[in-house]
Each structure stands twice: as C-alpha cells, then as structure tokens.
Design a protein around this motif. Structure first.
Motif, PDB file in Angstrom:
ATOM      1  N   SER A  32     -10.049  24.034 -13.226  1.00  0.00           N
ATOM      2  CA  SER A  32     -11.220  23.199 -13.508  1.00  0.00           C
ATOM      3  C   SER A  32     -12.148  23.113 -12.297  1.00  0.00           C
ATOM      4  O   SER A  32     -13.312  22.738 -12.443  1.00  0.00           O
ATOM      5  CB  SER A  32     -10.778  21.786 -13.912  1.00  0.00           C
ATOM      6  N   ASN A  33     -11.637  23.462 -11.117  1.00  0.00           N
ATOM      7  CA  ASN A  33     -12.428  23.341  -9.899  1.00  0.00           C
ATOM      8  C   ASN A  33     -13.431  24.494  -9.795  1.00  0.00           C
ATOM      9  O   ASN A  33     -13.042  25.661  -9.895  1.00  0.00           O
ATOM     10  CB  ASN A  33     -11.493  23.346  -8.683  1.00  0.00           C
ATOM     11  N   PRO A  34     -14.718  24.190  -9.577  1.00  0.00           N
ATOM     12  CA  PRO A  34     -15.737  25.249  -9.518  1.00  0.00           C
ATOM     13  C   PRO A  34     -15.556  26.218  -8.351  1.00  0.00           C
ATOM     14  O   PRO A  34     -16.119  27.311  -8.360  1.00  0.00           O
ATOM     15  CB  PRO A  34     -17.047  24.461  -9.388  1.00  0.00           C
ATOM     16  N   ALA A  35     -14.775  25.824  -7.332  1.00  0.00           N
ATOM     17  CA  ALA A  35     -14.507  26.742  -6.224  1.00  0.00           C
ATOM     18  C   ALA A  35     -13.363  27.694  -6.550  1.00  0.00           C
ATOM     19  O   ALA A  35     -13.242  28.768  -5.950  1.00  0.00           O
ATOM     20  CB  ALA A  35     -14.167  25.948  -4.958  1.00  0.00           C
ATOM     21  N   TYR A  36     -12.544  27.299  -7.520  1.00  0.00           N
ATOM     22  CA  TYR A  36     -11.338  28.059  -7.857  1.00  0.00           C
ATOM     23  C   TYR A  36     -11.573  29.030  -9.009  1.00  0.00           C
ATOM     24  O   TYR A  36     -11.094  30.166  -8.996  1.00  0.00           O
ATOM     25  CB  TYR A  36     -10.228  27.069  -8.205  1.00  0.00           C
ATOM     26  N   ILE A  37     -12.337  28.597 -10.015  1.00  0.00           N
ATOM     27  CA  ILE A  37     -12.529  29.395 -11.227  1.00  0.00           C
ATOM     28  C   ILE A  37     -13.060  30.799 -10.943  1.00  0.00           C
ATOM     29  O   ILE A  37     -12.510  31.784 -11.449  1.00  0.00           O
ATOM     30  CB  ILE A  37     -13.430  28.647 -12.227  1.00  0.00           C
ATOM     31  N   PRO A  38     -14.109  30.962 -10.148  1.00  0.00           N
ATOM     32  CA  PRO A  38     -14.600  32.323  -9.922  1.00  0.00           C
ATOM     33  C   PRO A  38     -13.615  33.218  -9.175  1.00  0.00           C
ATOM     34  O   PRO A  38     -13.618  34.444  -9.359  1.00  0.00           O
ATOM     35  CB  PRO A  38     -15.882  32.113  -9.112  1.00  0.00           C
ATOM     36  N   GLN A  39     -12.767  32.616  -8.355  1.00  0.00           N
ATOM     37  CA  GLN A  39     -11.810  33.424  -7.602  1.00  0.00           C
ATOM     38  C   GLN A  39     -10.690  33.959  -8.496  1.00  0.00           C
ATOM     39  O   GLN A  39     -10.358  35.145  -8.435  1.00  0.00           O
ATOM     40  CB  GLN A  39     -11.229  32.610  -6.440  1.00  0.00           C
ATOM     41  N   PRO A  45     -12.715  41.472 -23.940  1.00  0.00           N
ATOM     42  CA  PRO A  45     -13.608  40.459 -24.504  1.00  0.00           C
ATOM     43  C   PRO A  45     -13.665  39.151 -23.709  1.00  0.00           C
ATOM     44  O   PRO A  45     -14.560  38.332 -23.932  1.00  0.00           O
ATOM     45  CB  PRO A  45     -13.007  40.213 -25.898  1.00  0.00           C
ATOM     46  N   LEU A  46     -12.709  38.940 -22.798  1.00  0.00           N
ATOM     47  CA  LEU A  46     -12.700  37.703 -22.010  1.00  0.00           C
ATOM     48  C   LEU A  46     -13.656  37.742 -20.829  1.00  0.00           C
ATOM     49  O   LEU A  46     -13.939  36.698 -20.226  1.00  0.00           O
ATOM     50  CB  LEU A  46     -11.285  37.430 -21.479  1.00  0.00           C
ATOM     51  N   MET A  47     -14.130  38.935 -20.471  1.00  0.00           N
ATOM     52  CA  MET A  47     -14.936  39.061 -19.266  1.00  0.00           C
ATOM     53  C   MET A  47     -16.168  38.152 -19.291  1.00  0.00           C
ATOM     54  O   MET A  47     -16.598  37.641 -18.261  1.00  0.00           O
ATOM     55  CB  MET A  47     -15.379  40.517 -19.078  1.00  0.00           C
ATOM     56  N   GLY A  48     -16.705  37.917 -20.474  1.00  0.00           N
ATOM     57  CA  GLY A  48     -17.906  37.113 -20.562  1.00  0.00           C
ATOM     58  C   GLY A  48     -17.695  35.622 -20.406  1.00  0.00           C
ATOM     59  O   GLY A  48     -18.652  34.875 -20.155  1.00  0.00           O
ATOM     60  N   ILE A  49     -16.449  35.156 -20.546  1.00  0.00           N
ATOM     61  CA  ILE A  49     -16.179  33.710 -20.473  1.00  0.00           C
ATOM     62  C   ILE A  49     -15.274  33.322 -19.307  1.00  0.00           C
ATOM     63  O   ILE A  49     -14.985  32.146 -19.125  1.00  0.00           O
ATOM     64  CB  ILE A  49     -15.555  33.192 -21.794  1.00  0.00           C
ATOM     65  N   LEU A  50     -14.855  34.297 -18.514  1.00  0.00           N
ATOM     66  CA  LEU A  50     -13.932  34.017 -17.415  1.00  0.00           C
ATOM     67  C   LEU A  50     -14.490  33.024 -16.408  1.00  0.00           C
ATOM     68  O   LEU A  50     -13.753  32.216 -15.845  1.00  0.00           O
ATOM     69  CB  LEU A  50     -13.579  35.310 -16.670  1.00  0.00           C
ATOM     70  N   PHE A  51     -15.785  33.084 -16.174  1.00  0.00           N
ATOM     71  CA  PHE A  51     -16.377  32.336 -15.071  1.00  0.00           C
ATOM     72  C   PHE A  51     -17.119  31.075 -15.520  1.00  0.00           C
ATOM     73  O   PHE A  51     -17.704  30.370 -14.705  1.00  0.00           O
ATOM     74  CB  PHE A  51     -17.328  33.258 -14.287  1.00  0.00           C
ATOM     75  N   VAL A  77      -7.133  25.599  -2.519  1.00  0.00           N
ATOM     76  CA  VAL A  77      -8.221  26.575  -2.443  1.00  0.00           C
ATOM     77  C   VAL A  77      -9.536  25.875  -2.100  1.00  0.00           C
ATOM     78  O   VAL A  77     -10.335  26.382  -1.294  1.00  0.00           O
ATOM     79  CB  VAL A  77      -8.337  27.367  -3.762  1.00  0.00           C
ATOM     80  N   ALA A  78      -9.769  24.709  -2.680  1.00  0.00           N
ATOM     81  CA  ALA A  78     -10.989  23.954  -2.380  1.00  0.00           C
ATOM     82  C   ALA A  78     -11.045  23.559  -0.907  1.00  0.00           C
ATOM     83  O   ALA A  78     -12.127  23.400  -0.332  1.00  0.00           O
ATOM     84  CB  ALA A  78     -11.066  22.716  -3.268  1.00  0.00           C
ATOM     85  N   ALA A  79      -9.871  23.433  -0.283  1.00  0.00           N
ATOM     86  CA  ALA A  79      -9.808  23.082   1.141  1.00  0.00           C
ATOM     87  C   ALA A  79     -10.054  24.281   2.045  1.00  0.00           C
ATOM     88  O   ALA A  79     -10.109  24.135   3.276  1.00  0.00           O
ATOM     89  CB  ALA A  79      -8.455  22.458   1.465  1.00  0.00           C
TER      90      ALA A  79
END
Length: 373
Positions: A269-276, A309-315, A196-198
C-alpha cells in the motif's frame, strides 16, 4: 567398514529410483517458515565433520559475515529506529535478524547464533541432521573417507526412503529447486514496506543462476578440493550436468521472482514500495519473455500469458489488489512446479546464450579478499 551388499546401486538404477521421488518432491508444498526451535547452528550440528570444505568456504562469504550488518550504527540504526526496533533486540528477535542471521530457540529464548548459514538455506536441521547421512540401517560416522566409501553401498530403495524422510523433516535439498529459489527470494525481496520507506532496498540485485554459481557455490562433496559447477551428489544421483541445472535455475529463478514479487505486491500500500515490487514483476516477466523466445515450454508460455495482462495495473493501487496478485502468484507457483516436473534442462539448450551472459556473482568484499580483484 560395512561389507558391500549385492544390491549396491548403480548410477542408472539410482537415477531411475530418484526420478520417481524427484517428480513428487519438485512440487513440495512444505512451509518455508522455519521453526527456530529446530535450528541447531553450524557448530552444534558439526557440519564440518562431513562438509569440511563447504564449511571453510562458507566462513569466507558475506553470508557468514552478515551479522556485521546488524550493528546499531549508520543505516542499521536508521532502519531499526524506523521500525521501532531497540538496540537490545536488533541481534535477537528483530525482523532484521531473520535475513541477516540465523536464529535458534532454546527453552523459549531466541538467540542469534551466526550469520546466514547452512540452515538458513537448507532448513532447521534438528529432525533431518541424523538421517540425511545414514546410508544404511545403523550407520554411524567414523571418518570422511569411510563415509564416502559407505555411501556407494546404499541401495536405491534406502536412498529413496532417506530422501523422503529428510524431506518430511524439513530439509531443503538441491533437487527441490522451487523451494530453494523461494527461500532465497523470501529474503532477497523485502516484504516490509516500512523498512523500504525508511530507505532500505526493496530487493537485492539477485539472479538465481548467477548467485548460485558465484560466491555461495559450495559443491565439494565428491571432491573436497574442487568446487564443482553443480551439486556433485545431485549430478551423480540424477545423471545430470551443470549445464542442465543452469537452464533449470534460469527459468525457475525468473518464475519464482515473479511469484514472490506478486505476493509482496498483493499486500502493498506504500507509494514508495509499490513501484519497486512492481518493477521486480516486470523484470521477471522480461526474463520469462527471453526464455520463451529461446526455449519455449507450455509452462513458461502459460505463465507469460497470465502475467502480461497485469503490467498495466502493477503500479496503480486498486481495491482488488490483494485478490488479483495473490491468486496470480499461486498460479505462477503451480506453473513453476509443473515446469520442474516436465523438464530437466536437457531439452533447453536454447537458453545457453542467455546463461553465458550472466557472470557468477561475487560481493566486492569477497572479490578483494579472496579473488584478488
């Protein structure tokens, strides 16, 4: 042809017998990571012998043509280089080939034998191919017309035993809706952060109801000239309708999307992957909210109560991510299986307006070549 037994099953008897197995089967915990040594391939398994219309239709799909994605050029080369995959292994042992093809192992050598195929979705067939179409003891295939007639002679007891046998051998059948959906999501939601980072998408624009009702639909067994709106043998065996199955697919598809995305998020752990992947959980949760607004069930309400309740920590990465998200994924899986056990779609007509808003999915390539669009 075999003489008709006095125990020939009626639809009502068959539906009752199968309902017992359906309840057990819907909560299957079998491993969906297929053993490539059990994969035969569409040609070797001779799928077209009993499923000629299905096989013909499959050859038209982007699933069958998916090997084209593995040419060592353009984006494929970019992704392969980012993951350290050589041109020689791209079409053999690579992680790319897991989802863009069908791998088969013989004498310790793994080969890519086709695009995404029957066994990609229904499981490696080596152990279930023969028993899945044996309608009585000593049954042998002669021709398709006779096979359809002989199927009507199978007793409920034999069918129940056959379903259990094929299940134990690793076959994923249409009534195993959780496993079917999970198998789809395992490829349509990417689990490789480096990929995904690629630049590769984290997920397809995949919606279970829409996709299974579109290009990949292949329900020809009862009528080889008509692609039915739901698996035709399943409808006969369980005395269910396509509308009921669509309602189940809508809910199960959304819940399994949440489950799978949470599994990915647990190890991200990758910042490009977590939000997706976090976004995929949020989309699935939105679909769950729609279902609860139109046709609430105890299982979907409980699942929403867990995910909300997870919505606040997902990203935002946290030290406890692995435990938090993996344990929640397991709970969602349990609620999905409980939903399947307690519902058959007949109680959920409130979902119909949501389902009607989902057009059947076809790839652009398929539409241009086969639908004239």
């Amino acid at each position: 042809m075999r003489e008709t037994s006095k125990h020939t099953s009626t639809p009502a008897l068959l539906a009752f017998a199968l309902s017992c197995f359906y309840i057990i089967d819907s909560s299957s915990g079998q491993d969906l990571d297929f053993d490539t040594s059990k994969v035969l391939g569409t040609e070797q398994a001779n799928c077209k012998q009993c499923h000629p219309s299905e096989t013909t239709h499959w050859h038209k799909t982007t699933h069958a043509l998916s090997l084209n994605r593995l040419e060592y050029t353009g984006n494929s080369k970019k992704y392969a280089d980012a993951l350290g995959i050589s041109q020689a292994t791209l079409k053999t042992t690579s992680t790319c080939a897991d989802c863009h093809g069908t791998k088969s192992e013989s004498s310790g050598v793994v080969k890519l034998i086709s695009g995404v195929s029957c066994e990609s979705c229904h499981g490696g067939a080596k152990d279930w191919l023969k028993p899945h179409a044996e309608y009585f003891e000593g049954h042998k295939f002669s021709d398709l017309k006779t096979l359809r007639e002989e199927r009507l002679q199978e007793t409920p007891e034999h069918r129940l035993a056959r379903m259990k046998s094929t299940h134990d051998a690793g076959m994923i059948r249409p009534d195993m809706l959780h496993d079917l959906a999970k198998n789809c999501m395992n490829c349509h939601i990417v689990d490789d952060e480096k990929l995904v980072a690629a630049g590769h998408k984290a997920a397809s624009a995949f919606e279970l109801t829409s996709w299974l009702n579109g290009e990949v639909k292949h329900n020809f067994f009862m009528d080889p000239d008509k692609n039915a709106d739901a698996p035709s043998l399943w409808m006969e065996a369980h005395q269910k309708t396509a509308e009921q199955r669509n309602r189940m697919k809508f809910v199960v598809g959304g819940m399994v999307q949440i489950e799978t995305a949470l599994e990915r998020r647990a190890i991200a752990s990758n910042p490009a992957y977590i939000p997706q992947v976090g976004g995929l959980v949020a989309v699935g949760n939105g679909k769950l909210a729609q279902a609860n607004a139109m046709a609430p069930t105890p299982q979907t309400q409980s699942a929403a109560g867990i995910v909300g309740p997870l919505m606040g920590i997902l990203f935002v990465p946290q030290p406890t991510d692995k435990e938090t998200f993996s344990s929640t994924a397991k709970k969602i899986s349990e609620h999905t299986k409980a939903f399947i056990k307690e519902n058959d779609g007949s109680q959920l007509p409130g979902l119909d307006p949501l389902i009607k808003a989902l057009p059947p999915h076809y790839s652009q390539q398929f539409k241009e070549k086969h639908l004239g669009k």
